[in-house]
Design an enzyme around this catalytic site. Structure first.
Site, PDB file in Angstrom:
ATOM      1  N   ARG A  96       4.410   4.192   6.891  1.00 20.85           N
ATOM      2  CA  ARG A  96       3.664   3.139   7.021  1.00 20.85           C
ATOM      3  C   ARG A  96       3.130   1.953   7.702  1.00 20.85           C
ATOM      4  NH1 ARG A  96       0.769   5.379   3.188  1.00 20.85           N
ATOM      5  NH2 ARG A  96       1.543   5.644   1.128  1.00 20.85           N
ATOM      6  N   ASP A 125       6.333   0.744  -0.798  1.00 18.55           N
ATOM      7  CA  ASP A 125       4.879   0.793  -0.007  1.00 18.55           C
ATOM      8  C   ASP A 125       4.944  -0.641   0.344  1.00 18.55           C
ATOM      9  OD1 ASP A 125       4.781   3.295   1.036  1.00 18.55           O
ATOM     10  OD2 ASP A 125       3.181   4.047  -0.375  1.00 18.55           O
ATOM     11  N   SER A 179       1.040  10.655  -9.887  1.00 16.75           N
ATOM     12  CA  SER A 179       0.056   9.683  -8.175  1.00 16.75           C
ATOM     13  C   SER A 179       0.166  11.037  -7.099  1.00 16.75           C
ATOM     14  CB  SER A 179       0.732   8.160  -8.309  1.00 16.75           C
ATOM     15  OG  SER A 179       0.356   7.818  -6.883  1.00 16.75           O
TER      16      SER A 179
END
Length: 405
Positions: A96, A125, A179
């Site tokens: 990230r 996130d 996911s």
């Protein structure tokens, strides 16, 4: 809503970020610049460009960041032996800050006044993207659509997509089974069929490794060479950082290495269950610790180990660009000056076994540890005084306890 003229969107080309792209255009009436990072996720990125062009995007950035990702983010973290909650090798967390860094840089290059991401309001996130962005540009505006829009379900998203002629993959017409996030370091799977932590994850969830039961019935032996704490050679061949991790991933995949089933504590406060695969990273972690065992001073190693959970927390929470992480990194990197040499490993059905290590900077002394004649290198009589001094406070406490039962 803030006045936004141009926004840089972290764009994968998938359904969610394509919906976000259109939503930004409609809601903010602004120009959208897309940025797609190749971090080794293993997906073809050309469709992302084609879809962005189809949606009228003029400025499309698609960049291969694999070498920078491994060299400047993954390797520094692995020099610290970072494990979140003792298990997680931080594969999603470490990607990230690099994405956020490029979002901010592209915003500066294109004159954009905002950046946008597709992270939900329940996860980690959103925190990681935004902390990194603000650390690099305190004036940047950050748009998080999942915290702003009125969509309540996957059905709402698909209806919006169909209304605006955004292609919807067939498997997205219903609820997605789980996911997935992936990069060169790892893959993670969360949600839906994985939400009950008592139920075993189906084999179909695993995408980076063969099952340990199906791995070869023979060991694979490898040798990893290190220099200043970084892997620089595999089986005698020098490799770049990204090439090294790619090669280790292949070895880990074939031998069923790197699977974990974890219930973790998210920064936002809830617990979540995830299935993570880090094949190459698991091999590297074990090898690096073996190299340190030979070359690091005891107290330096113990101090470093005591600070590792804090370092891992900072990465997990999104504080990569914070001064405390940079301070810890300086300490870690100082400790790695003499971490060089070779480690021999055997890989077998999910296991990584250290079978040898050697270093020109080794602190291991045959003369000191031998059970044979040590030629005066160590006088065992000296241990008596050492023990008596260390026992002094214990004997004093014991005497008080005896006299005051």
């Amino acid at each position: 809503m803030p006045d936004v003229k141009k926004v840089v969107l972290a764009y994968s080309g998938g359904l969610d970020t394509s919906i976000i792209l259109k939503w930004l255009q409609e809601t903010y009436g602004c120009e959208v610049v897309t940025f797609t990072a190749d971090l080794g996720q293993g997906e073809e990125l050309a469709p992302a460009r084609k879809k962005a062009e189809m949606m009228g995007i003029k400025h499309i950035y698609i960049e291969d960041l694999r070498e920078e990702f491994v060299r400047d983010f993954v390797f520094p973290m692995f020099r610290a032996n970072a494990l979140y909650e003792g298990v997680y090798l931080l594969g999603t967390s470490i990607a990230r800050p690099l994405i956020a860094k490029r979002l901010v840089e592209i915003a500066r290059e294109t004159g954009a006044d905002a950046v946008a991401h597709g992270a939900t309001g329940k996860g980690n996130d959103q925190v990681r993207f935004e902390l990194a962005a603000y650390a690099l540009n305190p004036d940047i505006k950050v748009i998080a659509p999942w915290r702003e829009w009125d969509f309540k379900s996957r059905t709402d998203l698909i209806q919006f997509a169909q209304k605006h002629q955004i292609p919807v993959p067939k498997d997205k017409h219903g609820e997605a089974p789980f996911s997935v996030d992936a990069n060169l370091l790892h893959s993670s799977s969360e949600g839906k069929v994985l939400e009950d932590p008592w139920v075993e994850a189906p084999e179909a969830v695993y995408m980076r490794t063969v099952s340990p039961q199906d791995a070869p019935d023979k060991t694979t032996e490898i040798t990893l060479a290190f220099k200043q704490g970084n892997p620089v050679g595999l089986n005698g061949k020098k490799l770049s950082p990204a090439a090294m991790l790619h090669a280790l991933n292949g070895l880990g995949r074939e031998n069923g290495i790197g699977r974990i089933d974890l219930v973790e504590n998210r920064f936002v406060g809830m617990k979540s269950r995830g299935i993570y695969e880090t094949p190459g990273g698991t091999i590297l972690h074990v090898a690096h610790r073996a190299m340190e065992s030979l070359t690091l001073d005891r107290e330096a190693m113990h101090l470093k180990e005591s600070l590792m959970p804090r370092y891992a927390e900072l990465v997990y929470y999104g504080f990569w660009f914070a001064p405390e992480r940079e301070m810890l990194q300086a300490m870690v990197d100082k400790s790695q000056e003499h971490v060089e040499g070779e480690v021999r490993l055997k890989l077998y059905k999910g296991n990584v076994m250290v079978v040898g290590r050697q270093s020109p900077k080794s602190l291991y002394s045959d003369a000191l540890v031998t059970f044979e004649d040590d030629r005066g290198a160590y006088d065992q009589k000296d241990a008596a005084g050492f023990i008596r001094l260390n026992a002094l406070r214990l004997r004093t406490l014991a005497a008080r306890k005896r006299n005051n039962p």
